[in-house]
Design a protein around this motif. Structure first.
Motif, PDB file in Angstrom:
ATOM      1  N   GLU A  45       1.642  11.704 -10.541  1.00  0.00           N
ATOM      2  CA  GLU A  45       1.202  13.042 -10.851  1.00  0.00           C
ATOM      3  C   GLU A  45       1.971  13.854 -11.660  1.00  0.00           C
ATOM      4  O   GLU A  45       1.755  14.797 -12.212  1.00  0.00           O
ATOM      5  N   ASP A  46       3.472  13.565 -11.770  1.00  0.00           N
ATOM      6  CA  ASP A  46       4.190  14.267 -12.834  1.00  0.00           C
ATOM      7  C   ASP A  46       4.150  13.536 -14.242  1.00  0.00           C
ATOM      8  O   ASP A  46       4.595  12.384 -14.375  1.00  0.00           O
ATOM      9  N   GLN A  47       3.524  14.593 -15.131  1.00  0.00           N
ATOM     10  CA  GLN A  47       3.378  14.135 -16.422  1.00  0.00           C
ATOM     11  C   GLN A  47       4.834  13.420 -17.052  1.00  0.00           C
ATOM     12  O   GLN A  47       4.629  12.793 -18.164  1.00  0.00           O
ATOM     13  N   GLU A  48       5.908  13.937 -16.748  1.00  0.00           N
ATOM     14  CA  GLU A  48       7.043  13.434 -17.281  1.00  0.00           C
ATOM     15  C   GLU A  48       7.149  12.031 -17.189  1.00  0.00           C
ATOM     16  O   GLU A  48       7.833  11.380 -17.980  1.00  0.00           O
ATOM     17  N   ASN A  49       6.699  11.543 -16.061  1.00  0.00           N
ATOM     18  CA  ASN A  49       7.044  10.294 -15.567  1.00  0.00           C
ATOM     19  C   ASN A  49       6.014   9.229 -16.449  1.00  0.00           C
ATOM     20  O   ASN A  49       6.037   8.095 -16.458  1.00  0.00           O
ATOM     21  N   LYS A  88       0.770  -1.160   0.079  1.00  0.00           N
ATOM     22  CA  LYS A  88       0.131  -0.042   0.025  1.00  0.00           C
ATOM     23  C   LYS A  88       0.829   1.234   0.112  1.00  0.00           C
ATOM     24  O   LYS A  88       0.492   2.111  -0.667  1.00  0.00           O
ATOM     25  N   ASP A  89       1.931   1.235   0.960  1.00  0.00           N
ATOM     26  CA  ASP A  89       2.947   2.368   0.881  1.00  0.00           C
ATOM     27  C   ASP A  89       3.495   2.583  -0.719  1.00  0.00           C
ATOM     28  O   ASP A  89       3.794   3.686  -0.964  1.00  0.00           O
ATOM     29  N   ALA A  90       3.930   1.569  -1.205  1.00  0.00           N
ATOM     30  CA  ALA A  90       4.583   1.565  -2.392  1.00  0.00           C
ATOM     31  C   ALA A  90       3.672   2.215  -3.376  1.00  0.00           C
ATOM     32  O   ALA A  90       4.042   2.909  -4.346  1.00  0.00           O
ATOM     33  N   ASP A  91       2.387   1.622  -3.442  1.00  0.00           N
ATOM     34  CA  ASP A  91       1.415   2.081  -4.445  1.00  0.00           C
ATOM     35  C   ASP A  91       1.049   3.721  -4.194  1.00  0.00           C
ATOM     36  O   ASP A  91       1.146   4.667  -5.034  1.00  0.00           O
ATOM     37  N   ALA A  92       1.003   4.198  -2.966  1.00  0.00           N
ATOM     38  CA  ALA A  92       0.878   5.581  -2.804  1.00  0.00           C
ATOM     39  C   ALA A  92       1.944   6.418  -3.146  1.00  0.00           C
ATOM     40  O   ALA A  92       1.828   7.377  -3.959  1.00  0.00           O
ATOM     41  N   LYS A  93       3.260   5.780  -2.974  1.00  0.00           N
ATOM     42  CA  LYS A  93       4.326   6.435  -3.607  1.00  0.00           C
ATOM     43  C   LYS A  93       4.393   6.698  -5.102  1.00  0.00           C
ATOM     44  O   LYS A  93       4.705   7.555  -5.777  1.00  0.00           O
ATOM     45  N   MET A  94       3.806   5.527  -5.933  1.00  0.00           N
ATOM     46  CA  MET A  94       3.788   5.502  -7.333  1.00  0.00           C
ATOM     47  C   MET A  94       2.507   6.383  -8.001  1.00  0.00           C
ATOM     48  O   MET A  94       2.805   7.048  -8.944  1.00  0.00           O
ATOM     49  N   THR A  95       1.608   6.661  -6.983  1.00  0.00           N
ATOM     50  CA  THR A  95       0.562   7.711  -7.373  1.00  0.00           C
ATOM     51  C   THR A  95       1.127   9.089  -7.441  1.00  0.00           C
ATOM     52  O   THR A  95       1.035   9.577  -8.338  1.00  0.00           O
ATOM     53  N   VAL A  96       2.071   9.159  -6.333  1.00  0.00           N
ATOM     54  CA  VAL A  96       2.713  10.561  -6.305  1.00  0.00           C
ATOM     55  C   VAL A  96       3.688  10.751  -7.443  1.00  0.00           C
ATOM     56  O   VAL A  96       3.683  11.549  -8.279  1.00  0.00           O
ATOM     57  N   ASP A 106       9.241   2.102 -17.139  1.00  0.00           N
ATOM     58  CA  ASP A 106       9.551   1.414 -15.737  1.00  0.00           C
ATOM     59  C   ASP A 106       8.760   1.842 -14.622  1.00  0.00           C
ATOM     60  O   ASP A 106       8.045   1.203 -13.775  1.00  0.00           O
ATOM     61  N   ILE A 107       8.107   2.991 -14.777  1.00  0.00           N
ATOM     62  CA  ILE A 107       7.309   3.696 -13.725  1.00  0.00           C
ATOM     63  C   ILE A 107       5.887   2.950 -13.915  1.00  0.00           C
ATOM     64  O   ILE A 107       5.305   2.405 -12.973  1.00  0.00           O
ATOM     65  N   TRP A 108       5.432   2.712 -15.131  1.00  0.00           N
ATOM     66  CA  TRP A 108       4.181   1.997 -15.485  1.00  0.00           C
ATOM     67  C   TRP A 108       4.325   0.406 -15.115  1.00  0.00           C
ATOM     68  O   TRP A 108       3.332  -0.081 -14.493  1.00  0.00           O
ATOM     69  N   TYR A 109       5.267   0.053 -15.210  1.00  0.00           N
ATOM     70  CA  TYR A 109       5.686  -1.539 -15.016  1.00  0.00           C
ATOM     71  C   TYR A 109       5.420  -1.624 -13.398  1.00  0.00           C
ATOM     72  O   TYR A 109       4.854  -2.725 -12.828  1.00  0.00           O
ATOM     73  N   VAL A 110       6.250  -0.907 -12.674  1.00  0.00           N
ATOM     74  CA  VAL A 110       6.309  -0.913 -11.390  1.00  0.00           C
ATOM     75  C   VAL A 110       4.773  -0.554 -10.680  1.00  0.00           C
ATOM     76  O   VAL A 110       4.067  -1.282  -9.749  1.00  0.00           O
ATOM     77  N   LYS A 111       3.938   0.291 -11.134  1.00  0.00           N
ATOM     78  CA  LYS A 111       2.549   0.567 -10.908  1.00  0.00           C
ATOM     79  C   LYS A 111       1.834  -0.632 -11.197  1.00  0.00           C
ATOM     80  O   LYS A 111       0.954  -0.952 -10.388  1.00  0.00           O
TER      81      LYS A 111
END
Length: 108
Positions: free
Chosen positions: A39-43, A28-36, A48-53
């Motif tokens: 929020e940056d459209q560059e990501n 849950k903590d990891a998912d909350a960090k991924m949500t943050v 890799d960001i999407w894969y980990v999400k």
């Protein structure tokens, strides 16, 4: 020892922090960090960001988000399909997106 390393890695933030949280089972903590991070459209351009999400969402049994995130990741970087086929965190999600029999027929 993840607990000992966490404060240092957390101070850097980003994807490394999410990965250590996943290693610690703090999904849950990891998912909350991924949500943050998302929020940056560059990501949004970072496979890799999407894969980990997708990993986070699948571990939290949010199949819709897992499908969407993994689909985004492999759209950005199709080579991730090979990794996802072997990754127990997302292989079931990939089977929904690209059923194994469909993948085999495209390879022939």
């Amino acid at each position: 020892d993840y607990d000992a390393a966490y404060p240092f890695i957390a101070s850097m933030g980003g994807l490394n922090e999410v990965l250590i949280l996943l290693s610690m089972g703090r999904n849950k903590d990891a998912d909350a960090k991924m949500t943050v991070l998302l929020e940056d459209q560059e990501n949004w351009k970072n496979a890799d960001i999407w894969y980990v999400k997708a990993i986070c969402a699948n571990r939290l049994e949010d199949l819709n988000w897992a499908i969407e995130a993994l689909n985004q990741a492999i759209t950005i970087d199709p080579k991730l399909i090979e990794i996802a086929r072997l990754d127990s965190d997302v292989m079931d999600v990939l089977d929904i997106i690209i059923p194994p029999e469909e993948e085999e027929s495209t390879l022939e």
